[in-house]
Design a protein around this motif. Structure first.
Motif, PDB file in Angstrom:
ATOM      1  N   ASP A 137      11.635 -30.570 -35.243  1.00 34.71           N
ATOM      2  CA  ASP A 137      12.658 -31.068 -36.162  1.00 34.71           C
ATOM      3  C   ASP A 137      12.032 -31.579 -37.457  1.00 34.71           C
ATOM      4  O   ASP A 137      12.539 -31.311 -38.547  1.00 34.71           O
ATOM      5  CB  ASP A 137      13.458 -32.183 -35.476  1.00 34.71           C
ATOM      6  N   ALA A 138      10.925 -32.276 -37.355  1.00 30.67           N
ATOM      7  CA  ALA A 138      10.323 -32.906 -38.530  1.00 30.67           C
ATOM      8  C   ALA A 138       9.810 -31.901 -39.556  1.00 30.67           C
ATOM      9  O   ALA A 138       9.853 -32.161 -40.758  1.00 30.67           O
ATOM     10  CB  ALA A 138       9.178 -33.818 -38.098  1.00 30.67           C
ATOM     11  N   PHE A 139       9.332 -30.756 -39.109  1.00 36.08           N
ATOM     12  CA  PHE A 139       8.684 -29.811 -40.021  1.00 36.08           C
ATOM     13  C   PHE A 139       9.413 -28.479 -40.152  1.00 36.08           C
ATOM     14  O   PHE A 139       8.905 -27.554 -40.786  1.00 36.08           O
ATOM     15  CB  PHE A 139       7.241 -29.568 -39.568  1.00 36.08           C
ATOM     16  N   SER A 140      10.609 -28.374 -39.617  1.00 35.36           N
ATOM     17  CA  SER A 140      11.322 -27.090 -39.589  1.00 35.36           C
ATOM     18  C   SER A 140      11.634 -26.536 -40.979  1.00 35.36           C
ATOM     19  O   SER A 140      11.738 -25.328 -41.146  1.00 35.36           O
ATOM     20  CB  SER A 140      12.606 -27.205 -38.770  1.00 35.36           C
ATOM     21  N   GLY A 141      11.741 -27.364 -41.980  1.00 33.78           N
ATOM     22  CA  GLY A 141      12.051 -26.888 -43.329  1.00 33.78           C
ATOM     23  C   GLY A 141      10.841 -26.733 -44.229  1.00 33.78           C
ATOM     24  O   GLY A 141      10.969 -26.563 -45.438  1.00 33.78           O
ATOM     25  N   THR A 142       9.656 -26.785 -43.634  1.00 37.33           N
ATOM     26  CA  THR A 142       8.419 -26.745 -44.415  1.00 37.33           C
ATOM     27  C   THR A 142       7.899 -25.320 -44.533  1.00 37.33           C
ATOM     28  O   THR A 142       7.829 -24.607 -43.531  1.00 37.33           O
ATOM     29  CB  THR A 142       7.348 -27.630 -43.729  1.00 37.33           C
ATOM     30  N   PRO A 143       7.518 -24.890 -45.730  1.00 34.67           N
ATOM     31  CA  PRO A 143       6.963 -23.537 -45.900  1.00 34.67           C
ATOM     32  C   PRO A 143       5.684 -23.338 -45.080  1.00 34.67           C
ATOM     33  O   PRO A 143       4.915 -24.273 -44.853  1.00 34.67           O
ATOM     34  CB  PRO A 143       6.647 -23.457 -47.394  1.00 34.67           C
ATOM     35  N   GLU A 144       5.467 -22.109 -44.661  1.00 32.53           N
ATOM     36  CA  GLU A 144       4.324 -21.779 -43.804  1.00 32.53           C
ATOM     37  C   GLU A 144       2.983 -22.143 -44.444  1.00 32.53           C
ATOM     38  O   GLU A 144       2.056 -22.582 -43.761  1.00 32.53           O
ATOM     39  CB  GLU A 144       4.350 -20.290 -43.450  1.00 32.53           C
ATOM     40  N   LYS A 145       2.875 -21.986 -45.749  1.00 30.67           N
ATOM     41  CA  LYS A 145       1.621 -22.313 -46.437  1.00 30.67           C
ATOM     42  C   LYS A 145       1.231 -23.775 -46.210  1.00 30.67           C
ATOM     43  O   LYS A 145       0.068 -24.078 -45.921  1.00 30.67           O
ATOM     44  CB  LYS A 145       1.772 -22.026 -47.933  1.00 30.67           C
ATOM     45  N   GLU A 146       2.202 -24.683 -46.337  1.00 30.80           N
ATOM     46  CA  GLU A 146       1.927 -26.104 -46.125  1.00 30.80           C
ATOM     47  C   GLU A 146       1.655 -26.409 -44.653  1.00 30.80           C
ATOM     48  O   GLU A 146       0.827 -27.242 -44.327  1.00 30.80           O
ATOM     49  CB  GLU A 146       3.076 -26.971 -46.643  1.00 30.80           C
ATOM     50  N   LEU A 147       2.353 -25.711 -43.758  1.00 25.74           N
ATOM     51  CA  LEU A 147       2.105 -25.906 -42.335  1.00 25.74           C
ATOM     52  C   LEU A 147       0.698 -25.441 -41.961  1.00 25.74           C
ATOM     53  O   LEU A 147       0.039 -26.067 -41.122  1.00 25.74           O
ATOM     54  CB  LEU A 147       3.152 -25.181 -41.490  1.00 25.74           C
ATOM     55  N   ASN A 148       0.237 -24.356 -42.570  1.00 20.95           N
ATOM     56  CA  ASN A 148      -1.136 -23.899 -42.338  1.00 20.95           C
ATOM     57  C   ASN A 148      -2.139 -24.953 -42.776  1.00 20.95           C
ATOM     58  O   ASN A 148      -3.117 -25.227 -42.060  1.00 20.95           O
ATOM     59  CB  ASN A 148      -1.404 -22.585 -43.089  1.00 20.95           C
ATOM     60  N   ALA A 149      -1.907 -25.546 -43.944  1.00 25.24           N
ATOM     61  CA  ALA A 149      -2.809 -26.596 -44.439  1.00 25.24           C
ATOM     62  C   ALA A 149      -2.827 -27.780 -43.477  1.00 25.24           C
ATOM     63  O   ALA A 149      -3.891 -28.342 -43.185  1.00 25.24           O
ATOM     64  CB  ALA A 149      -2.379 -27.042 -45.832  1.00 25.24           C
ATOM     65  N   LEU A 150      -1.668 -28.142 -42.968  1.00 22.69           N
ATOM     66  CA  LEU A 150      -1.561 -29.253 -42.022  1.00 22.69           C
ATOM     67  C   LEU A 150      -2.252 -28.902 -40.704  1.00 22.69           C
ATOM     68  O   LEU A 150      -3.027 -29.703 -40.165  1.00 22.69           O
ATOM     69  CB  LEU A 150      -0.072 -29.536 -41.783  1.00 22.69           C
ATOM     70  N   ALA A 151      -1.992 -27.718 -40.194  1.00 19.40           N
ATOM     71  CA  ALA A 151      -2.501 -27.294 -38.886  1.00 19.40           C
ATOM     72  C   ALA A 151      -4.023 -27.335 -38.825  1.00 19.40           C
ATOM     73  O   ALA A 151      -4.595 -27.653 -37.776  1.00 19.40           O
ATOM     74  CB  ALA A 151      -1.993 -25.896 -38.557  1.00 19.40           C
ATOM     75  N   GLU A 152      -4.671 -27.047 -39.912  1.00 17.68           N
ATOM     76  CA  GLU A 152      -6.134 -27.013 -39.928  1.00 17.68           C
ATOM     77  C   GLU A 152      -6.756 -28.405 -39.859  1.00 17.68           C
ATOM     78  O   GLU A 152      -7.961 -28.532 -39.628  1.00 17.68           O
ATOM     79  CB  GLU A 152      -6.617 -26.275 -41.176  1.00 17.68           C
ATOM     80  N   LEU A 153      -5.949 -29.445 -40.026  1.00 17.75           N
ATOM     81  CA  LEU A 153      -6.465 -30.814 -40.061  1.00 17.75           C
ATOM     82  C   LEU A 153      -6.325 -31.563 -38.731  1.00 17.75           C
ATOM     83  O   LEU A 153      -6.871 -32.650 -38.577  1.00 17.75           O
ATOM     84  CB  LEU A 153      -5.764 -31.598 -41.168  1.00 17.75           C
ATOM     85  N   PHE A 154      -5.599 -31.003 -37.792  1.00 19.42           N
ATOM     86  CA  PHE A 154      -5.408 -31.667 -36.499  1.00 19.42           C
ATOM     87  C   PHE A 154      -6.696 -31.665 -35.683  1.00 19.42           C
ATOM     88  O   PHE A 154      -7.483 -30.726 -35.747  1.00 19.42           O
ATOM     89  CB  PHE A 154      -4.321 -30.956 -35.677  1.00 19.42           C
ATOM     90  N   THR A 155      -6.890 -32.734 -34.907  1.00 24.09           N
ATOM     91  CA  THR A 155      -7.986 -32.799 -33.944  1.00 24.09           C
ATOM     92  C   THR A 155      -7.401 -32.991 -32.548  1.00 24.09           C
ATOM     93  O   THR A 155      -6.290 -33.502 -32.391  1.00 24.09           O
ATOM     94  CB  THR A 155      -8.964 -33.948 -34.260  1.00 24.09           C
ATOM     95  N   GLU A 156      -8.152 -32.625 -31.561  1.00 23.68           N
ATOM     96  CA  GLU A 156      -7.717 -32.677 -30.175  1.00 23.68           C
ATOM     97  C   GLU A 156      -7.970 -34.064 -29.574  1.00 23.68           C
ATOM     98  O   GLU A 156      -8.992 -34.687 -29.846  1.00 23.68           O
ATOM     99  CB  GLU A 156      -8.526 -31.631 -29.401  1.00 23.68           C
ATOM    100  N   ARG A 157      -7.006 -34.520 -28.757  1.00 25.21           N
ATOM    101  CA  ARG A 157      -7.171 -35.799 -28.053  1.00 25.21           C
ATOM    102  C   ARG A 157      -6.615 -35.694 -26.633  1.00 25.21           C
ATOM    103  O   ARG A 157      -5.401 -35.672 -26.432  1.00 25.21           O
ATOM    104  CB  ARG A 157      -6.429 -36.916 -28.792  1.00 25.21           C
ATOM    105  N   PRO A 158      -7.502 -35.638 -25.637  1.00 26.30           N
ATOM    106  CA  PRO A 158      -7.018 -35.676 -24.256  1.00 26.30           C
ATOM    107  C   PRO A 158      -6.497 -37.076 -23.939  1.00 26.30           C
ATOM    108  O   PRO A 158      -7.009 -38.073 -24.468  1.00 26.30           O
ATOM    109  CB  PRO A 158      -8.264 -35.364 -23.417  1.00 26.30           C
ATOM    110  N   VAL A 159      -5.479 -37.162 -23.092  1.00 26.52           N
ATOM    111  CA  VAL A 159      -4.923 -38.459 -22.695  1.00 26.52           C
ATOM    112  C   VAL A 159      -4.798 -38.515 -21.180  1.00 26.52           C
ATOM    113  O   VAL A 159      -4.668 -37.486 -20.519  1.00 26.52           O
ATOM    114  CB  VAL A 159      -3.551 -38.733 -23.359  1.00 26.52           C
ATOM    115  N   TYR A 160      -4.840 -39.723 -20.645  1.00 30.79           N
ATOM    116  CA  TYR A 160      -4.697 -39.902 -19.206  1.00 30.79           C
ATOM    117  C   TYR A 160      -3.293 -40.407 -18.882  1.00 30.79           C
ATOM    118  O   TYR A 160      -2.602 -40.986 -19.735  1.00 30.79           O
ATOM    119  CB  TYR A 160      -5.777 -40.838 -18.655  1.00 30.79           C
ATOM    120  N   ASP A 161      -2.884 -40.177 -17.673  1.00 33.32           N
ATOM    121  CA  ASP A 161      -1.576 -40.615 -17.196  1.00 33.32           C
ATOM    122  C   ASP A 161      -1.470 -42.130 -17.364  1.00 33.32           C
ATOM    123  O   ASP A 161      -2.347 -42.883 -16.944  1.00 33.32           O
ATOM    124  CB  ASP A 161      -1.420 -40.230 -15.726  1.00 33.32           C
TER     125      ASP A 161
END
Length: 166
Positions: free
Chosen positions: A17-41
């Motif tokens: 819902d938050a990013f559904s109206g965002t152009p793909e170019k900006e989503l690509n820029a955002l996607a490359e900045l995420f890092t992984e975080r495992p979490v425990y129950d």
């Protein structure tokens, strides 16, 4: 689970819902900045009323969203109900009791409102299983927002829908 490709992250973001109206170019820029975080129950990811920071994208696992949470008691989300749904319940959002609002799963985004506004977290999010999140820092998020009025508009529209639900 390995971190997904940029294309897969963009697909998840564009369906949120938050990013559904965002152009793909900006989503690509955002996607490359995420890092992984495992979490425990049982791990608390965000706490209601804490100062906001990171934005999260759920890759794997289930996450419970609560308001009125006072987790210092470690009360295992018991709100005094007897219906065995394991969610607590009877709190109605009062401080010191818990009211589950929803369950987050793969593709759901949270934390974007506090990260965007610099305000406080509106809910507590706690892992209901082991899981994997992608995390975007507030600074990285703001760098992308500065160049994307469409993303700002999409998140503002999402915030309006969120507040209309209350």
């Amino acid at each position: 689970m390995a971190i997904p490709s940029t294309k897969e992250i963009v697909t998840l973001l564009s369906a949120s819902d938050a990013f559904s109206g965002t152009p793909e170019k900006e989503l690509n820029a955002l996607a490359e900045l995420f890092t992984e975080r495992p979490v425990y129950d049982g791990e608390v990811i965000t706490e209601e009323d804490a100062t906001g920071g990171d934005v999260y994208l759920v890759l794997d696992g289930l996450f419970r969203v609560f308001t009125g949470a006072d987790l210092d008691d470690d009360d295992d989300f018991g709100g005094g109900d007897d219906d065995d749904d394991d969610f607590g319940g009877g709190g109605g959002g009062r401080r010191g009791s818990l009211a589950q609002e929803r369950l987050l799963q793969r593709g759901d985004v949270f934390g974007e409102i506090a990260a965007m506004t610099g305000g406080r977290r509106m809910a507590t999010v706690r892992a209901a299983s082991e899981g994997l999140l992608l995390v975007l820092t507030k600074d990285d998020f703001h760098r992308v927002l500065q160049n994307s009025p469409e993303m700002v508009e999409s998140i503002c529209n999402s915030m309006a829908r969120y507040f209309d639900e209350d």
